[in-house]
Design a protein around this motif. Structure first.
Motif, PDB file in Angstrom:
ATOM      1  N   SER A  71      -2.527   3.624   5.083  1.00 54.40           N
ATOM      2  CA  SER A  71      -3.154   4.785   4.436  1.00 54.40           C
ATOM      3  C   SER A  71      -2.518   6.109   4.843  1.00 54.40           C
ATOM      4  O   SER A  71      -2.978   7.160   4.418  1.00 54.40           O
ATOM      5  CB  SER A  71      -4.652   4.831   4.797  1.00 54.40           C
ATOM      6  OG  SER A  71      -4.812   5.059   6.189  1.00 54.40           O
ATOM      7  N   THR A 101      -7.449  -0.104   1.794  1.00 53.41           N
ATOM      8  CA  THR A 101      -6.804  -0.823   2.895  1.00 53.41           C
ATOM      9  C   THR A 101      -7.816  -1.608   3.719  1.00 53.41           C
ATOM     10  O   THR A 101      -7.525  -2.722   4.186  1.00 53.41           O
ATOM     11  CB  THR A 101      -6.034   0.147   3.798  1.00 53.41           C
ATOM     12  OG1 THR A 101      -6.889   1.252   4.164  1.00 53.41           O
ATOM     13  CG2 THR A 101      -4.793   0.686   3.105  1.00 53.41           C
ATOM     14  N   GLN A 154      -5.308  -0.712   7.872  1.00 52.81           N
ATOM     15  CA  GLN A 154      -5.915   0.534   7.404  1.00 52.81           C
ATOM     16  C   GLN A 154      -5.141   1.754   7.896  1.00 52.81           C
ATOM     17  O   GLN A 154      -4.850   2.678   7.119  1.00 52.81           O
ATOM     18  CB  GLN A 154      -7.366   0.627   7.874  1.00 52.81           C
ATOM     19  CG  GLN A 154      -8.066   1.879   7.348  1.00 52.81           C
ATOM     20  CD  GLN A 154      -9.528   1.925   7.688  1.00 52.81           C
ATOM     21  OE1 GLN A 154      -9.906   1.776   8.851  1.00 52.81           O
ATOM     22  NE2 GLN A 154     -10.371   2.127   6.688  1.00 52.81           N
ATOM     23  N   MET A 159      -7.462   5.398  -0.423  1.00 57.13           N
ATOM     24  CA  MET A 159      -6.546   4.536   0.329  1.00 57.13           C
ATOM     25  C   MET A 159      -7.217   3.947   1.565  1.00 57.13           C
ATOM     26  O   MET A 159      -6.974   2.782   1.912  1.00 57.13           O
ATOM     27  CB  MET A 159      -5.299   5.315   0.717  1.00 57.13           C
ATOM     28  CG  MET A 159      -4.359   5.597  -0.445  1.00 57.13           C
ATOM     29  SD  MET A 159      -3.880   4.097  -1.375  1.00 57.13           S
ATOM     30  CE  MET A 159      -3.148   3.079  -0.084  1.00 57.13           C
ATOM     31  N   LEU A 160      -8.045   4.723   2.236  1.00 56.51           N
ATOM     32  CA  LEU A 160      -8.760   4.185   3.395  1.00 56.51           C
ATOM     33  C   LEU A 160      -9.692   3.053   2.975  1.00 56.51           C
ATOM     34  O   LEU A 160      -9.802   2.029   3.670  1.00 56.51           O
ATOM     35  CB  LEU A 160      -9.546   5.304   4.085  1.00 56.51           C
ATOM     36  CG  LEU A 160      -8.726   6.304   4.893  1.00 56.51           C
ATOM     37  CD1 LEU A 160      -9.589   7.487   5.315  1.00 56.51           C
ATOM     38  CD2 LEU A 160      -8.101   5.640   6.119  1.00 56.51           C
ATOM     39  N   CYS A 170       0.835  -1.210   0.000  1.00 60.01           N
ATOM     40  CA  CYS A 170       0.000   0.000   0.000  1.00 60.01           C
ATOM     41  C   CYS A 170       0.864   1.252   0.000  1.00 60.01           C
ATOM     42  O   CYS A 170       0.587   2.216  -0.732  1.00 60.01           O
ATOM     43  CB  CYS A 170      -0.916   0.002   1.224  1.00 60.01           C
ATOM     44  SG  CYS A 170      -2.214  -1.250   1.202  1.00 60.01           S
TER      45      CYS A 170
END
Length: 351
Positions: A265, A243, A261, A239-240, A70
């Motif tokens: 993120s 994840t 998460q 991204m939140l 990520c």
């Protein structure tokens, strides 16, 4: 909706640089002090970060690979995709700063705090943040040189020497001396934390002073600033979501998904600002603006999410419901590193 007091100090430093920028001899002195401050920062990072304990976290390797992917793959790909927003929403310098933001490592301190608040896997968050910081010392400058090209010095000999001397050498020295100075650093972490933050303020003052002298701030209009904020809101939201739901698709349990998460993120202001000073030089002021804005945004949004996750956990406990009944093949608890082995000695400030 917390407002980070340090952001207010950073904004005050920017205001000071706008009113009283360093010029001439003062600029040379500030630049030299900033270079020394960056080296000292990374020396302290090396002295604080326990490599052994970060490596112990590899027992839960699936989680750490997910967080690293990520941080150093998904984030940069989204940053590269944002190139299509130039010049409609972003100017090229602001886009370069946004792209740099996607390359910096994750946080440690705030990721741990939010994971704990949400009742997630705190030992995993500690290891994930520490491992991300360790990898980022090498990966971030290399990625910046590769994707930012001439704006960050490219692969020139000069930029390579700066990266080695100002980032890698001090960090390695701190790691090598940790055996002897680690206790001192741990005992005086509050005082050294103030030194950390003061050094970053000096880096910001120097960068924004150079920007004011060169007149680059005339390139940032209110409309462009609003466009940057809109892009960062979308970036953080994506991204939140990735994840959280991506970790669910990979069949991590709820506690691990919370750690993924918050660690996957977020981006580190403390690591990113000094790196930008080395990589961008006189253009660092515009390069760090997106990171400063994103830092405050992620704190505000993640605080709300962490409280929501904690409330959901309380509701599950009261009703006797299982948190993730749709994920039968969960990661077993035995794969997680013990808290006593991972929580000690990883007090690096990378938030």
């Amino acid at each position: 909706m917390p407002i980070d007091p340090y952001i207010l100090l950073l904004l005050g430093t920017v205001g000071l640089a706008a009113l009283l920028p360093a010029r001439g001899t003062a600029s040379d002195v500030a630049s030299g002090a900033s270079t020394a401050a960056i080296a000292f920062l990374f020396f302290l990072y090396g002295a604080r970060l326990s490599t052994r304990e970060a490596m112990d976290g590899l027992k839960h390797w699936r989680l750490h690979v997910t967080v690293l992917a990520c941080t150093f793959v998904v984030f940069p790909l989204l940053g590269l995709a944002a190139r299509g927003l130039v010049p409609v929403l972003l100017t090229h310098p602001l886009y370069q700063g946004l792209l740099f933001l996607t390359l910096v490592p994750s946080t440690i301190q705030s990721s741990i705090a939010f994971t704990s608040m949400a009742r997630g896997n705190v030992p995993a968050a500690i290891c994930a943040g520490s491992f991300s910081s360790l990898v980022g010392i090498v990966i971030t400058p290399l990625l910046a040189a590769a994707v930012l090209g001439g704006s960050a010095g490219g692969f020139s000999a000069d930029s390579a020497v700066k990266i080695v001397l100002q980032l890698l050498v001090p960090f390695v020295a701190g790691q090598l001396l940790r055996r002897w100075i680690g206790g001192f650093v741990a005992r005086h972490k509050k005082v050294l934390g103030l030194v950390d933050r003061g050094s970053i303020l000096l880096v910001v003052y120097t960068a924004f002073s150079e920007g004011m002298v060169q007149g680059i701030w005339h390139q940032v209009s209110p409309a462009r600033l609003a466009g940057l904020l809109a892009v960062e809101v979308v970036l953080l939201a994506v991204m939140l979501a990735l994840t959280w739901y991506g970790a669910k698709a990979l069949r991590f349990d709820r506690e691990d998904r919370i750690a993924i998460q918050f660690a996957g993120s977020k981006k580190s202001l403390a690591a990113g600002l000094p790196m930008a000073g080395v990589l961008f030089g006189a253009h660092a002021s515009l390069a760090v603006l997106p990171l400063m804005l994103f830092h405050q945004m992620q704190l505000m949004v993640c605080a709300v999410i962490a409280k929501r996750r904690a409330q959901d956990t309380d509701t599950d406990a009261e009703t006797g419901a299982e948190a993730d009944v749709d994920a039968p093949e969960q990661v077993t608890a035995s794969e997680r590193p013990a808290a006593s082995r991972t929580a000690v000695g990883t007090g690096t400030r990378s938030g």
